[in-house]
Design an enzyme around this catalytic site. Structure first.
Site, PDB file in Angstrom:
ATOM      1  N   GLY A   1       0.922  -1.048   0.064  1.00  0.00           N
ATOM      2  CA  GLY A   1       0.049   0.014  -0.014  1.00  0.00           C
ATOM      3  C   GLY A   1       0.859   1.274  -0.024  1.00  0.00           C
ATOM      4  O   GLY A   1       0.380   2.292   0.646  1.00  0.00           O
ATOM      5  N   ALA A   2       1.944   1.305  -0.752  1.00  0.00           N
ATOM      6  CA  ALA A   2       2.960   2.272  -0.555  1.00  0.00           C
ATOM      7  C   ALA A   2       2.841   3.358  -1.592  1.00  0.00           C
ATOM      8  O   ALA A   2       3.748   4.281  -1.737  1.00  0.00           O
ATOM      9  CB  ALA A   2       4.389   1.690  -0.964  1.00  0.00           C
TER      10      ALA A   2
ATOM     11  N   ASN B   1       0.925  -2.252   5.312  1.00  0.00           N
ATOM     12  CA  ASN B   1       0.304  -1.165   5.397  1.00  0.00           C
ATOM     13  C   ASN B   1      -0.912  -1.129   4.603  1.00  0.00           C
ATOM     14  O   ASN B   1      -1.938  -0.573   4.796  1.00  0.00           O
ATOM     15  CB  ASN B   1       1.253   0.073   4.908  1.00  0.00           C
ATOM     16  CG  ASN B   1       0.284   1.359   4.833  1.00  0.00           C
ATOM     17  OD1 ASN B   1      -0.196   2.002   5.993  1.00  0.00           O
ATOM     18  ND2 ASN B   1       0.170   1.670   3.601  1.00  0.00           N
TER      19      ASN B   1
ATOM     20  N   SER C   1      -4.822   0.343  13.567  1.00  0.00           N
ATOM     21  CA  SER C   1      -5.855   1.509  13.534  1.00  0.00           C
ATOM     22  C   SER C   1      -6.131   1.654  15.201  1.00  0.00           C
ATOM     23  O   SER C   1      -6.341   0.927  15.907  1.00  0.00           O
ATOM     24  CB  SER C   1      -6.906   1.446  12.874  1.00  0.00           C
ATOM     25  OG  SER C   1      -7.865   2.637  13.107  1.00  0.00           O
TER      26      SER C   1
ATOM     27  N   TYR D   1     -13.902  -3.593  10.129  1.00  0.00           N
ATOM     28  CA  TYR D   1     -12.636  -3.142   9.902  1.00  0.00           C
ATOM     29  C   TYR D   1     -12.100  -3.159  11.354  1.00  0.00           C
ATOM     30  O   TYR D   1     -10.832  -3.578  11.544  1.00  0.00           O
ATOM     31  CB  TYR D   1     -12.680  -1.660   9.516  1.00  0.00           C
ATOM     32  CG  TYR D   1     -11.633  -0.644   9.538  1.00  0.00           C
ATOM     33  CD1 TYR D   1     -10.545  -0.775   8.506  1.00  0.00           C
ATOM     34  CD2 TYR D   1     -11.246  -0.104  10.641  1.00  0.00           C
ATOM     35  CE1 TYR D   1      -9.730  -0.078   8.485  1.00  0.00           C
ATOM     36  CE2 TYR D   1     -10.093   0.974  10.406  1.00  0.00           C
ATOM     37  CZ  TYR D   1      -9.461   0.707   9.389  1.00  0.00           C
ATOM     38  OH  TYR D   1      -8.354   1.586   9.335  1.00  0.00           O
TER      39      TYR D   1
ATOM     40  N   ALA E   1     -10.675  -6.429  12.188  1.00  0.00           N
ATOM     41  CA  ALA E   1      -9.551  -6.965  11.648  1.00  0.00           C
ATOM     42  C   ALA E   1      -8.220  -6.263  12.205  1.00  0.00           C
ATOM     43  O   ALA E   1      -7.063  -6.758  12.299  1.00  0.00           O
ATOM     44  CB  ALA E   1      -9.602  -6.768  10.176  1.00  0.00           C
ATOM     45  N   LYS E   2      -8.463  -4.782  12.469  1.00  0.00           N
ATOM     46  CA  LYS E   2      -7.222  -4.204  12.832  1.00  0.00           C
ATOM     47  C   LYS E   2      -6.665  -4.661  14.373  1.00  0.00           C
ATOM     48  O   LYS E   2      -5.589  -4.550  14.866  1.00  0.00           O
ATOM     49  CB  LYS E   2      -7.489  -2.660  13.048  1.00  0.00           C
ATOM     50  CG  LYS E   2      -7.770  -2.221  11.475  1.00  0.00           C
ATOM     51  CD  LYS E   2      -6.354  -2.307  10.899  1.00  0.00           C
ATOM     52  CE  LYS E   2      -6.185  -1.493   9.473  1.00  0.00           C
ATOM     53  NZ  LYS E   2      -5.109  -1.500   8.871  1.00  0.00           N
TER      54      LYS E   2
ATOM     55  N   ILE F   1      -5.178  10.428  11.000  1.00  0.00           N
ATOM     56  CA  ILE F   1      -3.964  10.737  10.102  1.00  0.00           C
ATOM     57  C   ILE F   1      -4.731  11.359   8.816  1.00  0.00           C
ATOM     58  O   ILE F   1      -5.647  10.798   8.317  1.00  0.00           O
ATOM     59  CB  ILE F   1      -3.122   9.714   9.648  1.00  0.00           C
ATOM     60  CG1 ILE F   1      -2.634   8.809  11.100  1.00  0.00           C
ATOM     61  CG2 ILE F   1      -2.038  10.179   8.748  1.00  0.00           C
ATOM     62  CD1 ILE F   1      -1.789   9.944  12.016  1.00  0.00           C
TER      63      ILE F   1
END
Length: 263
Positions: A24-25, A102, A154, A167, A170-171, A200
């Site tokens: 995911g860069a 990421n 997260s 979500y 999962a995190k 962020i």
């Protein structure tokens, strides 16, 4: 002379000779992390999926920072594609020493809308893909008796949020994954840690429907530090965890959230 990202002398390159793969860069935290790792001397593999133009833009920045790298596209939900990605990285720039997991997605579904398909998809793209990539690189790390794996979780893993049940689950699983993997791999000189970003400021938030966006002032009011977090804030923590100064740090969850949650 200093880098614009880290404020470090260009001679201070603690990751010189290391190869880092960041998933995911092409944008956001991943792009900032790639630049920061390059500034610290690492050769970087810019993992992305169908974002070739943005990935090439990051690669150009990497080269301006005096490092080298490649861009590599792969659908991480496909186990075969993951294997091919790692083989490409190894063949072109060398075996992976540092893995930054990421990549992910931010699906928003109310509990009533969360069906089996939505649940499975959220866990796959925010947890299972990190297992796949980690599994593909750790055998080489074990052979070399050195490695760093940094997983990007997260703040919602601990705070929770309506519409993000799958979500957040999962995190949270990613934190447990990191802790267990740290125990598995520690005897081989491999450190595994998690960073836990808060609110962020990234471009992707602009694609959210208006009713799903939190007001910046509401986000800031939750924090001790009264500003929006930036991708470079997370990248700096990742570079620390990837470097030699963190050789005795493993199994940890480092919050980068301006004091939103006290850990």
């Amino acid at each position: 002379m200093t880098t614009p990202l880290l404020g470090l002398p260009l001679t201070a390159r603690p990751l010189q000779g290391r190869v880092a793969l960041v998933t995911g860069a092409a944008t956001g935290i991943g792009a900032a992390t790639t630049r920061a790792l390059a500034a610290a001397g690492a050769t970087v593999a810019i993992g992305h999926f169908t974002q070739i133009d943005k990935a090439c833009g990051v690669l150009a920045e990497v080269r301006r920072l005096g490092s080298d790298g490649i861009e590599v596209s792969a659908d991480l939900t496909d186990p075969d594609a993951v294997g091919l990605m790692v083989s490409q990285v190894t063949g072109e720039v060398g075996p992976v020493d540092i893995l930054v997991n990421n990549a992910g997605a931010y699906p928003r579904h109310s509990w009533e809308e969360t069906d089996e398909r939505a649940w499975a998809s959220a866990l796959d793209v925010n947890l299972t893909i990190h297992y796949r990539v980690s599994h593909a690189v750790t055998s080489g790390m074990v052979r070399r008796q050195w490695g760093r794996i940094i997983n990007v979780s997260s703040v919602n893993a601990r705070a929770g949020r309506p519409g993000l049940t799958a979500y957040s689950t999962a995190k949270a699983g990613l934190i447990g994954f990191s802790r267990s993997l740290a125990r598995e791999l520690g005897p081989h000189g491999i450190c595994v840690n998690t960073v836990v970003p808060g609110a962020i400021q990234v471009e992707a938030e602009n694609t959210l429907p208006t009713h799903h966006r939190a007001r910046p002032e509401d986000q800031i009011s939750r924090q001790c530090i009264p500003r929006r977090g930036q991708p470079d804030d997370v990248a700096a923590a990742i570079v620390y965890l990837a470097g030699p100064s963190a050789s005795f740090v493993t199994g940890q969850s480092l919050h980068i959230d301006g004091g939103w949650l006290m850990n």
